[in-house]
Design a protein around this motif. Structure first.
Motif, PDB file in Angstrom:
ATOM      1  N   VAL A 266       0.855  -1.179   0.000  1.00  0.00           N
ATOM      2  CA  VAL A 266       0.000   0.000   0.000  1.00  0.00           C
ATOM      3  C   VAL A 266       0.901   1.242   0.000  1.00  0.00           C
ATOM      4  O   VAL A 266       1.847   1.332   0.777  1.00  0.00           O
ATOM      5  N   ARG A 282       5.684   3.746   1.439  1.00  0.00           N
ATOM      6  CA  ARG A 282       4.979   2.470   1.414  1.00  0.00           C
ATOM      7  C   ARG A 282       4.683   2.017   2.842  1.00  0.00           C
ATOM      8  O   ARG A 282       5.233   2.548   3.799  1.00  0.00           O
ATOM      9  N   ASP A 283       3.808   1.002   2.955  1.00  0.00           N
ATOM     10  CA  ASP A 283       3.548   0.469   4.287  1.00  0.00           C
ATOM     11  C   ASP A 283       4.703  -0.387   4.791  1.00  0.00           C
ATOM     12  O   ASP A 283       4.714  -0.790   5.963  1.00  0.00           O
ATOM     13  N   ASP A 284       5.716  -0.630   3.924  1.00  0.00           N
ATOM     14  CA  ASP A 284       6.889  -1.390   4.351  1.00  0.00           C
ATOM     15  C   ASP A 284       8.200  -0.628   4.084  1.00  0.00           C
ATOM     16  O   ASP A 284       9.256  -1.218   3.992  1.00  0.00           O
ATOM     17  N   GLU A 306       6.109  -2.074  11.789  1.00  0.00           N
ATOM     18  CA  GLU A 306       4.965  -1.272  11.384  1.00  0.00           C
ATOM     19  C   GLU A 306       5.300   0.216  11.515  1.00  0.00           C
ATOM     20  O   GLU A 306       5.728   0.694  12.565  1.00  0.00           O
ATOM     21  N   THR A 310       5.282   9.251   9.546  1.00  0.00           N
ATOM     22  CA  THR A 310       6.296   9.619   8.554  1.00  0.00           C
ATOM     23  C   THR A 310       6.430  11.138   8.530  1.00  0.00           C
ATOM     24  O   THR A 310       5.509  11.870   8.927  1.00  0.00           O
TER      25      THR A 310
END
Length: 413
Positions: A266, A282-284, A306, A310
């Motif tokens: 995502v 990104r979510d990672d 997690e 940001t």
């Protein structure tokens, strides 16, 4: 015998030195006035160069010492330089705009100094104004409404009433604006000039290429970057597309000059960092791109924790994670815009908002503020009187503190 040899050597050395001096004297006597002038000029130039080099070295040394002093210096208090209790802080929002303050509300916008002196003001009617600022350009969008207002440092440059409700809008440093519009069954991404002229419009669907989560515009205004999300089977997939509205994109389908698909990822946030560098959060982790006309993926930084927050500006991309430590439950990582790690630190500030502002990292909640430099060194941390709604850096050691009872301009001390 040894003493005699030493005396002979000294005598020989003395005669040699005398001969060289006599030769130099003879040479001076035989010089023309022009030769003498050139010799004096050469000596003068050498002296000037030596003094200049010594001055540059001294200035560099002082600048280096000052830099390290400011890097390590911390503050323990703050001083209120000015206060404005007449501000309608409930309905008014603030954003830094090239060293000045963009003040906006549902009734209008103005550009003011940190003492609230007005440079310009304009009126409009919105329900939920949201601003995006890049250098000395700004767009204010009526989120879930249909009005877009464009500005520069001298005032309003354009106004647009859209056909559909606005989801979000982004501006470039050249004044170009991209807006995501909710068209019901379809979503539209419109591209406008700084005067509000419609340059392009693009209809998107959930199936192809997906739902647009975010949009960004390059400084030149030629490139529009869009992050789409769609579901492929049971897996969420993201697609980052770069549209070129200049000459390079004319021959490409839908003007898409490059695009990248990320399975199972995502991407809620994208941004341009400067003229030819952009990033996708990104979510990672995050991915970096480079290219002024045809952006290419250059680096991906992945994390195994997690991400809870940001922050970013032209020089830093920051990620915050929870680490399970009771004393310092958060870990902050700051990366250079080439993907290299600048710093990592644990901290225990119970923040609700974190942002990069004016080269600093600002954290705050309703009653506490914290200031870090771009290397994660804490410069100040403390409580304030009143309820904090916003905290912005406006200049060298100057900050705008928006409270429930007014607006203060403060200086750390």
């Amino acid at each position: 015998m040894a003493n005699i040899i030493k005396k002979i050597k000294r005598k020989h050395k003395k005669k040699k030195l005398q001969a060289e001096r006599a030769k130099m004297e003879q040479s001076r006597q035989n010089r023309t006035p022009e030769d003498a002038y050139q010799e004096r000029l050469s000596k003068h130039r050498s002296a000037v160069i030596r003094r200049a080099v010594m001055t540059v070295v001294a200035v560099a040394a002082v600048a280096t010492l000052f830099f390290f002093y400011m890097e390590k210096r911390s503050y323990h208090n703050y001083k209120i330089l000015s206060a404005s209790e007449q501000e309608d802080v409930v309905a008014t929002n603030y954003a830094e705009m090239s060293g000045k303050i963009l003040r906006y509300s549902p009734d209008g916008a103005s550009l003011v100094s940190d003492t609230m002196d007005t440079y310009w003001s304009t009126l409009y009617e919105m329900q939920n104004p949201v601003a995006d600022v890049r250098d000395d350009r700004a767009v204010i969008a009526d989120q879930d409404g249909t009005l877009l207002e464009m500005f520069d440092k001298d005032g309003e440059t354009g106004s647009v009433t859209t056909s559909y409700n606005i989801i979000k809008a982004r501006v470039s440093s050249s004044g170009m604006v991209a807006a995501i519009l909710d068209g019901g069954d379809a979503t539209w991404i419109n591209f406008y000039g700084s005067d509000g002229t419609l340059i392009a419009e693009n209809q998107t669907h959930l199936a192809d290429p997906g739902y647009p989560l975010d949009v960004a515009v390059s400084d030149s205004g030629d490139i529009m970057m869009v992050a789409y999300q769609f579901v492929d089977g049971s897996e969420t997939t993201s697609y980052v597309a770069f549209y070129n509205f200049g000459d390079v994109g004319q021959s490409e389908d839908d003007r898409i000059v490059s695009g990248y698909t990320y399975d199972g990822v995502v991407i809620p946030q994208i941004m341009y960092l400067d003229g030819n560098r952009s990033a996708a959060i990104r979510d990672d982790g995050f991915t970096l791109y480079k290219g002024s006309q045809i952006p290419k993926e250059v680096e991906t930084i992945k994390v195994d924790k997690e991400i809870v927050s940001t922050f970013y500006d032209d020089n830093i991309i920051g990620l915050v994670f929870k680490n399970g430590d009771k004393d310092k439950p958060y870990t902050m990582r700051g990366y250079s815009t080439d993907g290299s790690l600048k710093f990592e630190k644990k901290f225990n500030i119970p923040y609700t908002t974190i942002k990069a502002s004016g080269g600093n990292i600002l954290l705050y909640n309703s009653s506490q503020i914290s200031v870090m430099n771009s290397r994660g060194v804490e410069k100040y941390s403390g409580t304030v009187d009143g309820t904090i709604s916003d905290f912005i850096k406006t200049g060298w050691n100057r900050y705008l503190l928006v409270l429930d009872n007014g607006v203060d301009v403060i200086k750390l001390s």
